[in-house]
Design a protein around this motif. Sequence first.
Motif, short mmCIF file in Angstrom:
data_model
loop_
_atom_site.label_atom_id
_atom_site.label_comp_id
_atom_site.label_asym_id
_atom_site.label_seq_id
_atom_site.Cartn_x
_atom_site.Cartn_y
_atom_site.Cartn_z
N GLY A 1 71.15 -21.86 -13.24
CA GLY A 1 69.90 -22.50 -13.63
C GLY A 1 69.21 -23.06 -12.41
N SER B 1 68.69 -25.99 -11.29
CA SER B 1 69.22 -27.15 -10.57
C SER B 1 70.74 -27.24 -10.67
CB SER B 1 68.59 -28.43 -11.14
OG SER B 1 69.00 -28.64 -12.48
N ALA C 1 72.80 -25.31 -15.63
CA ALA C 1 72.93 -24.43 -16.79
C ALA C 1 74.30 -24.64 -17.44
CB ALA C 1 72.76 -22.98 -16.37
N HIS D 1 74.64 -26.75 -20.25
CA HIS D 1 74.67 -28.04 -20.97
C HIS D 1 74.52 -27.84 -22.49
CE1 HIS D 1 74.51 -30.42 -17.21
NE2 HIS D 1 74.97 -31.38 -17.98
N CYS E 1 72.66 -39.22 -23.76
CA CYS E 1 71.50 -38.81 -22.95
C CYS E 1 70.22 -39.47 -23.41
CB CYS E 1 71.35 -37.28 -22.96
SG CYS E 1 70.63 -36.62 -24.49
N ALA F 1 68.69 -38.72 -26.39
CA ALA F 1 68.07 -37.93 -27.46
C ALA F 1 68.84 -38.12 -28.76
CB ALA F 1 68.04 -36.46 -27.07
N ASN G 1 63.50 -19.55 -13.17
CA ASN G 1 64.26 -19.75 -14.40
C ASN G 1 63.30 -20.06 -15.54
OD1 ASN G 1 67.24 -19.94 -13.30
ND2 ASN G 1 65.93 -21.10 -11.90
N ASN H 1 67.99 -27.04 -22.02
CA ASN H 1 69.27 -27.70 -21.75
C ASN H 1 70.38 -26.69 -21.45
OD1 ASN H 1 68.43 -30.42 -22.06
ND2 ASN H 1 68.49 -30.21 -24.28
N CYS I 1 70.02 -23.48 -20.40
CA CYS I 1 69.79 -22.55 -19.28
C CYS I 1 69.15 -23.22 -18.06
CB CYS I 1 68.93 -21.39 -19.74
SG CYS I 1 69.69 -20.41 -21.06
N ASP I 2 68.88 -24.52 -18.13
CA ASP I 2 68.35 -25.25 -16.97
C ASP I 2 67.07 -24.59 -16.47
OD1 ASP I 2 68.11 -26.96 -14.79
OD2 ASP I 2 69.81 -26.13 -13.69
N ASP J 1 62.98 -23.99 -15.57
CA ASP J 1 61.82 -24.63 -14.96
C ASP J 1 60.61 -24.60 -15.89
OD1 ASP J 1 63.33 -24.43 -12.49
OD2 ASP J 1 62.61 -22.36 -12.35
N HIS K 1 63.84 -34.42 -26.56
CA HIS K 1 65.15 -33.75 -26.55
C HIS K 1 65.54 -33.18 -25.19
CE1 HIS K 1 65.97 -34.33 -30.77
NE2 HIS K 1 64.69 -34.11 -30.98
N ARG L 1 66.27 -35.31 -22.17
CA ARG L 1 66.29 -36.64 -21.57
C ARG L 1 67.08 -36.70 -20.28
NH1 ARG L 1 64.24 -39.75 -26.10
NH2 ARG L 1 64.66 -41.64 -24.94
N MET L 2 67.90 -35.69 -20.02
CA MET L 2 68.64 -35.71 -18.76
C MET L 2 67.69 -35.38 -17.62
SD MET L 2 72.17 -33.93 -19.98
CE MET L 2 71.23 -32.68 -20.86
N PHE M 1 67.65 -33.45 -15.02
CA PHE M 1 67.32 -32.07 -14.66
C PHE M 1 66.39 -31.42 -15.67
CE2 PHE M 1 70.78 -31.10 -17.62
CZ PHE M 1 70.35 -29.93 -18.22
N ARG N 1 62.08 -31.73 -15.90
CA ARG N 1 61.09 -31.03 -15.09
C ARG N 1 60.46 -29.83 -15.80
NH1 ARG N 1 65.67 -28.28 -13.95
NH2 ARG N 1 65.48 -26.07 -13.43
#
Lengths: 326, 326
Positions: free
Chosen positions: A152, A154, A157, A159, A174, A176, B129, B257, B259-260, B262, B288, B290-291, B293, B296
Amino acid sequence: MSGSVLAVDIGGTKFAVALVGREGEILRVRRTATPPGGDAHTLWRTLDSLIDALLTEPAEIEGVGVGCGGPMTWPEGEVSPINMPGWRAFPLRARLAERFPGVPVRVHNDAVCLAVAEHWRGAGRGSENMLGMVVSTGVGGGLVLGGRLIDGGSGNAGHVGHVVVEPGGPVCGCGARGCLEAVARGPALAAWALGRGWQPGSAVRDVPDGEAAPYVEAATASGRQLALDAAAGDRLALAAMDRAGRALGLAVAAAVNLCDLDLVTVGGGLSQAGRLLFDPLEATLGEHTRMGFARRARVVPAALGQDAGLVGAAALVLAESRYWSH
Amino acid sequence: MSGSVLAVDIGGTKFAVALVGREGEILRVRRTATPPGGDAHTLWRTLDSLIDALLTEPAEIEGVGVGCGGPMTWPEGEVSPINMPGWRAFPLRARLAERFPGVPVRVHNDAVCLAVAEHWRGAGRGSENMLGMVVSTGVGGGLVLGGRLIDGGSGNAGHVGHVVVEPGGPVCGCGARGCLEAVARGPALAAWALGRGWQPGSAVRDVPDGEAAPYVEAATASGRQLALDAAAGDRLALAAMDRAGRALGLAVAAAVNLCDLDLVTVGGGLSQAGRLLFDPLEATLGEHTRMGFARRARVVPAALGQDAGLVGAAALVLAESRYWSH
């Protein structure tokens, strides 16, 4: 002892370091308890000394692979593990690189390392498209697609614990609502059951047996007790396993449909409940993977034990073409 | 006209073929209506003749890229588009390979081609991504991770329409309950609003204007009418947009979340509703993700118009290092 990799596994309860051979075999290992409440220096000294204890003979270290609790910056490897307040933006990668100059030093999320281990040497061998999950005090994972670890944008990926399975449901760590982790992590499940009248241990008492159950260090007593009571037929404990299985099934279905997976491995303390957890998981997954391609996905228990984190960390160096993109 | 690629876009309402240059520019294009109820032979003859009409001058074809409705076997390219009953396990790739021997002929899902187009030449340029979505009579998508198209084990990665957003919710075309597609596809939304008393067109009448709105061929009149009525302030139409936006937000959050990501691009008929759809989508996504990463990730409208499917199909050949793994 030439041609081995130093693997490091940093957890909230335990530090482990090992020399790992080319095929992922653990050649030598040292473990110690994580110093509770340790500040940044104490934590580093503990790790540094543990490495000293491991490297009593000369060893040619070809690289260092590290699994550590998140969050972290990646690939920089500045770590801020949620359950280790002493490290906040601690330059773990840089410090290890100072100690082991001239070789690659690579840090990744601990759940990612567990997924990598299962793919490389465990239940995921041969799968090109899998999600490796760990269900314990948290719910984490790592994604392998097209035979390669997916990082991912950053390094975050995987999570899967934050896929929403219960809109408007319980608040997650987190922030949510309704995340898989908020529903299915051991402490949340235990709280859910307690709130409905569960009497822990009334069916069977959890006696720590000193044996190294897989991932036991990450499992909570409450989650383990719940699994034991469920196995003994406790109605509320069984309902909690069903609740967890259904939540896991919804999140796994999302991953299967979105990523066209062959396989999902599930490890961690809660997975010790076996069929009591996997049956409702598979039933829910089946209800929500109705397209032809998605039906092939299988869910299996993780195969590796307490060394999985070390094996996965070593793979970041030993099998870099598949597990290290940067 | 040397050095171009033949792009083919096969849809339930329209066939399109084009010569596409190295940078993704459409050099020449021909379109025709899909013969309604056509059998396998009629459908193939229609496509074959359309290609004849395109290739009136000699052209050096370096390869053929095809986007087609699913399901299909991949990479074999035997297609069974849901809304074209005349083709069941039709060997589309093999038939085109007979006509164009000696060059690559590649077939992929139409929603995947739209995502590829947005990544290559549209709103996703520069993202490593992203998820490219299309919200229309169905809800589909394609995943680009680490700068490459993700195929999944059977070419079906990207099926974001089957992430569960409403456990126990409405039955989807796939047979499962509560899929994003079951909630947010145009006809489902229109049915939802009608069931609550919506009077289509009471706010403003949808007059087909002959203009090439993006993806207009895939949009249903009912979904478009709903968007128009919402724009005119109709209470029930607005509630339907809100419902769709929230459902999309939950599924997009799952993808972000897991696949992280962009970036997420959203095209298709329903995306024409603009802020009325994107506002609730972004609000739900924010709740949903909230972390750190995940915060963004941005959601933007797809940038390419009706030629997107052709551009994406061409990219399967013209930018194969990123978009063709097999």
